[in-house]
Design a protein around this motif. Structure first.
Motif, PDB file in Angstrom:
ATOM      1  N   TYR A 524    -112.451  63.022   2.111  1.00 58.14           N
ATOM      2  CA  TYR A 524    -111.431  64.046   2.349  1.00 58.14           C
ATOM      3  C   TYR A 524    -110.948  64.093   3.800  1.00 58.14           C
ATOM      4  CZ  TYR A 524    -115.145  67.532   3.674  1.00 58.14           C
ATOM      5  OH  TYR A 524    -116.185  68.227   4.262  1.00 58.14           O
ATOM      6  N   TYR A 622    -104.674  59.596  -2.060  1.00 58.96           N
ATOM      7  CA  TYR A 622    -104.542  60.825  -2.849  1.00 58.96           C
ATOM      8  C   TYR A 622    -105.819  61.096  -3.641  1.00 58.96           C
ATOM      9  CZ  TYR A 622     -99.474  60.305  -1.975  1.00 58.96           C
ATOM     10  OH  TYR A 622     -98.230  60.174  -1.403  1.00 58.96           O
ATOM     11  N   ASP A 623    -106.281  60.089  -4.366  1.00 55.60           N
ATOM     12  CA  ASP A 623    -107.445  60.285  -5.234  1.00 55.60           C
ATOM     13  C   ASP A 623    -108.703  60.595  -4.433  1.00 55.60           C
ATOM     14  OD1 ASP A 623    -105.774  59.702  -7.342  1.00 55.60           O
ATOM     15  OD2 ASP A 623    -106.547  57.673  -7.665  1.00 55.60           O
ATOM     16  N   TYR A 626    -108.824  64.146  -3.121  1.00 47.67           N
ATOM     17  CA  TYR A 626    -109.161  65.105  -4.172  1.00 47.67           C
ATOM     18  C   TYR A 626    -110.631  64.986  -4.561  1.00 47.67           C
ATOM     19  CZ  TYR A 626    -104.759  67.399  -5.075  1.00 47.67           C
ATOM     20  OH  TYR A 626    -103.651  68.214  -4.955  1.00 47.67           O
ATOM     21  N   ARG A 669    -107.793  68.151   2.457  1.00 50.80           N
ATOM     22  CA  ARG A 669    -107.179  67.450   1.323  1.00 50.80           C
ATOM     23  C   ARG A 669    -105.669  67.625   1.309  1.00 50.80           C
ATOM     24  NH1 ARG A 669    -107.750  70.355  -4.284  1.00 50.80           N
ATOM     25  NH2 ARG A 669    -105.953  71.424  -3.337  1.00 50.80           N
ATOM     26  N   ASP A 670    -105.229  68.874   1.379  1.00 48.16           N
ATOM     27  CA  ASP A 670    -103.805  69.144   1.270  1.00 48.16           C
ATOM     28  C   ASP A 670    -103.036  68.644   2.481  1.00 48.16           C
ATOM     29  OD1 ASP A 670    -104.435  70.310  -1.112  1.00 48.16           O
ATOM     30  OD2 ASP A 670    -104.186  72.373  -0.432  1.00 48.16           O
ATOM     31  N   ASN A 673    -102.885  64.631   2.369  1.00 47.95           N
ATOM     32  CA  ASN A 673    -102.044  64.161   1.271  1.00 47.95           C
ATOM     33  C   ASN A 673    -100.579  64.519   1.472  1.00 47.95           C
ATOM     34  OD1 ASN A 673    -104.067  62.876  -0.141  1.00 47.95           O
ATOM     35  ND2 ASN A 673    -104.520  64.603  -1.482  1.00 47.95           N
ATOM     36  N   ARG A 688    -100.526  65.808  -8.455  1.00 50.70           N
ATOM     37  CA  ARG A 688    -101.282  66.928  -7.890  1.00 50.70           C
ATOM     38  C   ARG A 688    -100.749  67.329  -6.526  1.00 50.70           C
ATOM     39  NH1 ARG A 688    -106.455  63.233  -8.164  1.00 50.70           N
ATOM     40  NH2 ARG A 688    -104.755  61.978  -7.313  1.00 50.70           N
ATOM     41  N   HIS A 692     -99.135  73.220  -6.853  1.00 52.58           N
ATOM     42  CA  HIS A 692    -100.223  74.195  -6.825  1.00 52.58           C
ATOM     43  C   HIS A 692     -99.814  75.429  -7.630  1.00 52.58           C
ATOM     44  CE1 HIS A 692    -102.090  71.719  -3.772  1.00 52.58           C
ATOM     45  NE2 HIS A 692    -100.979  71.772  -3.065  1.00 52.58           N
TER      46      HIS A 692
END
Length: 835
Positions: A524, A622-623, A626, A669-670, A673, A688, A692
């Protein structure tokens, strides 16, 4: 006797509060004490001098046996018995008891331990070794390892130091556990109690030296008053076999000594250093030596006078050589003003470039201290190529226990697996086995010195590092510095037993969390070898990948709208791959043979570059982010399962940090990404990123006394916007109508700045859900922020809240100082859902 045993069982069953100050030296009663039938009846410590580590070993054995097994043993300096613990040096033992052939293979600091029924022999090659053997014996019985037998344990390398980055005013650079235990208000501290306790902890994991001040050194440490203070510190640590060392400012002869130069080849400068060194050794006759940072990050050094780094190191080496001291000379030398526009410029090349041509020119008592990777304590780096370049120079590896780039003790990151990968990396020098651990020990290139140093930065916090779980890293460092072949999970489980006891669920849970923690943090924060995507220009804590490019610091990602990664190939890039021995260079030069976890370290590729997994680089980003954040969420549930199995004080303190980490992992994370989606314009296949559905953006609520505030950097806020009160003297209110019903966890993301402690209240139709304050600066040790950014972004969650359609959600924020009660969003999360 039965009553005594029942009482002991009752005491064991009661989980009493602990503050962490005893760390792994708790000496708690063990459940199976009665199975140790042949307990010795006395202790013979073969030295009665109170400053002697052997004397200390006797006292420690008495203390430990009483705590662990409940029996008070007498301690004497003489005596012969078949039921005793004998602790001392090999020479002292042979003078009293005769030859001990089994201990012939002892090396410096090593120990022989023999447990045969009620007779225990703890014999050190020197006094320090005897103390190490005593701690090993106590560690075994504290873990219910009552087996008989004998063994010899020798250190992997002679140098096993910590580096403390303490400043003269008592602050600590990259310190996350309170102020210094060594320095205060410009002077060495008068109260040495905490220093003695720290020396005891370090001795128990076989550390033998401490550098007590910052590598960015202040010359005033060399004042007469402070030299006397250093003597007090040394006196406090000597009974534990810990030798004091200090960091030096290269320009001290000029800045402090009144000379008009600090040229290392000037005879006056040499004489000045010899004189001050003699003064220090007159007060600290067993000083370990000096640590020197030169010509790096603005620090003065020999290059100022067009002298070589070897010239500078050897000047200090000559000063300490008559006293048996050594000089640790840091290889962390680089230009922090390199040109981003130059495609071939590379900070990772700096160590080899600066030390090129100097191999074999350092005095024998100089050890070049090399950071494990070419940049700076990143979440993943290849080993520094300098390890294989210095064949005729003693070297030590530099690690970091303090989590500067790695969550600053607010995120659980067990570092031993990272170190293990570096230790075991085979650099294949001259096409022969050349593991890093064999190089820094001195074995591979037959060097007389070598070892390790770790930046630790303990403070006055009772937990030493600010976090109970972070102490696993300090414990692991000491154990693995002594024996790098040991597996990280085995080290961890020894630490868990000593720190938390024998409960199987506690063991399994902390083991699982800890062993997952480094991969999760890497996922992350920054993966595929891109480095830790933190803000390198500010606190080194929260996310901000944009800070890494377009500056002179050289921690570049070279990310643009099409591609990412450093090209460190010889063919097209900076040539860093070519600094490694040929076998390794060929691996890193070729994109097909470079492991994916170092792909972006060595290669500049399009975001659509396929990985060996079949994913593209951008989709892996991305993966992974998450997945990593989800693992951090799972830590909370895992830790909560231990309630009642661990004393309430430590349970709650660790629980608080795990909840915080879970929230901050979502910020990471956010942010990452969103940043790369915006930069690349490539959407997340799983849809994703940027989606949200459970969030209510604060800026979309009805605001009274609040106003919208753009956030910089923008991805630090959901929707790139937050709200703040219109002044620091008026409360703000944000409201909205709720159109759904059910039971939800309500998460509030807000910003907690240093410089104020805002207060908040969350309610539903005038039913108070919860209140809180922006006071994390009092609860967490991370470097705080004065801005709305990825460092200050955090969240609080209220569990299992009943919500009715038509409820009015209201948040009232009371500002304080510069903290204008900032809010980002509120999430209504169904059970088991994380937005």
């Amino acid at each position: 006797m039965l009553n005594v045993w029942l009482c002991l069982l009752v005491c064991i069953g009661i989980v009493t509060a602990e503050d962490g100050s005893q760390a792994w030296l708790r000496y708690a009663p063990v459940p199976q004490a009665s199975s140790y039938q042949s307990l010795p009846s006395s202790i013979v410590a073969l030295n009665s001098t109170r400053s002697s580590p052997v004397y200390t070993a006797g006292q420690e054995l008495q203390r430990g046996v009483k705590g662990i097994l409940g029996k008070q043993l007498s301690v004497n300096s003489t005596g012969k018995s078949e039921s005793t613990i004998v602790v001392g040096t090999l020479n002292a033992y042979q003078e009293v008891f005769g030859n001990l052939d089994d201990a012939d293979d002892l090396e410096e600091d090593g120990f022989y331990l023999s447990i045969e029924d009620s007779k225990v022999l703890i014999i050190g090659q020197n006094e320090r070794g005897a103390l190490y053997g005593a701690f090993e014996y106590l560690s075994r019985i504290a873990q219910e390892m009552f087996e008989t037998g004998s063994s010899i344990s020798n250190p992997h390398a002679p140098i096993r130091w910590t580096n403390e980055w303490d400043n003269m005013d008592g602050s600590i650079e990259r310190g996350f556990a309170g102020p210094s235990i060594f320095l205060k208000n410009g002077y060495v501290t008068d109260n040495i109690t905490r220093v003695t306790e720290y020396a005891r902890l370090l001795a128990s994991i076989r550390i033998n030296g401490i550098i007590v001040n910052n590598v960015n050194a202040n010359a005033t440490l060399l004042s007469s008053r402070n030299i006397e203070g250093l003597g007090r510190l040394a006196d406090a640590m000597r009974p534990y076999g810990i030798q004091l060392g200090i960091s030096l400012n290269f320009a001290s002869p000029h800045d402090f000594g009144g000379l008009d130069t600090f040229d290392p080849l000037d005879p006056e400068v040499d004489a000045w250093w010899a004189n001050i060194t003699n003064k220090i050794y007159s007060r600290v006759p067993d000083m370990a030596g000096y640590l020197v940072k030169a010509n790096s990050e603005g620090q003065p050094g020999p290059l100022t006078y067009n002298r070589t780094l070897a010239d500078g190191a050897n000047m200090f080496a000559k000063a300490v050589e008559p006293h048996g001291g050594i000089v640790m000379f840091r290889a962390f030398v680089y230009d922090n003003h390199i040109s981003y526009s130059n495609w071939t410029a590379d900070r990772a090349n700096a160590a080899v470039d600066f030390f090129n041509g100097l191999d074999g020119k350092f005095d024998e008592n100089v050890v070049v201290q090399i950071k494990y990777g070419p940049i700076d304590f990143q979440v993943r780096e290849p080993p520094s190529p300098l390890f294989s370049a210095l064949r005729n120079t003693s070297v030590a590896i530099e690690l970091q226990v303090t989590q500067e780039y790695l969550g600053q003790q607010c995120h659980l990151v067990y570092l031993a697996p990272l170190w293990k990968e570096i230790f075991e990396f085979d650099l294949r020098a001259d096409s022969r086995p050349s593991k890093v651990k064999e190089i820094f020990s001195g074995e591979r290139f037959r060097r007389p010195l070598g070892g390790s140093a770790a930046v630790v930065n303990v403070g006055t916090n009772t937990t030493w590092l600010g976090s109970h779980l972070a102490m696993s890293n300090l414990y692991a460092y000491g154990i693995m510095a002594w024996d790098p072949s040991i597996e990280p999970e085995a080290v961890l489980q020894n630490w868990i037993r000593l720190t938390f006891g024998f409960d199987r669920q506690v063991m399994d849970t902390i083991t699982d969390m800890s062993m997952k923690s480094w991969p999760a943090y890497e996922n992350y924060t920054g993966n595929l070898g891109i480095q830790t995507l933190t803000d390198i220009l500010y606190t080194h804590y929260g996310p901000n990948p944009a800070s890494q490019d377009n500056n002179g610091w050289g921690q570049w990602t070279r990310a643009d709208q099409f591609s990412i990664g450093m090209d460190r190939t010889v063919k097209n890039g900076t040539g860093n791959a070519g600094q490694y021995p040929p076998e390794i260079a060929r691996t890193f030069e070729n994109i097909d043979t470079t492991p994916d976890n170092l792909l972006l370290w060595f290669h500049h590729v399009p975001y659509t570059q396929p990985l060996k997994s079949g994913k593209t680089v951008i989709q892996h980003f991305y993966d992974a982010h998450y997945e990593g954040a989800a693992t951090a969420q799972s830590f909370v549930k895992q830790w909560d399962s231990l309630e009642g199995q661990i004393d309430a004080e430590r349970f709650k303190e660790i629980q608080f940090r795990q909840v915080y980490q879970a929230g901050h992992a979502l910020v990471w994370r956010d942010f990452i990404n969103e940043f790369y989606r915006n930069l690349s314009s490539i959407p997340d296949e799983a849809k994703r990123v940027g989606h949200h559905p459970y969030r209510i953006e604060a800026e979309n609520m009805t605001l009274i006394g609040y106003r919208r505030q753009a956030v910089t950097p923008a991805p630090a806020a959901s929707g790139y916007t937050a709200i703040v009160t219109t002044s620091n003297g008026t409360a703000g209110t944000a409201t909205t109508n709720i159109s759904f019903s059910g039971t939800f966890d309500i998460a509030v993301n807000y910003f907690d700045l240093i410089g104020g402690k805002a207060k908040y209240e969350l309610s539903l139709s005038n039913r108070t859900v919860g209140t809180w304050a922006g006071d994390l600066e009092d609860k967490l040790g991370h470097a705080p922020s004065t801005f709305l950014d990825g460092h200050s972004a955090t969240r609080i969650t209220f569990k299992s809240v009943q919500v009715q359609a038509g409820d009015i959600l209201k948040v009232v924020g009371q500002p304080d100082g510069i903290e204008l009660a900032p809010l980002d969003y509120i999430s209504f999360l169904p059970p088991g859902v994380v937005d």
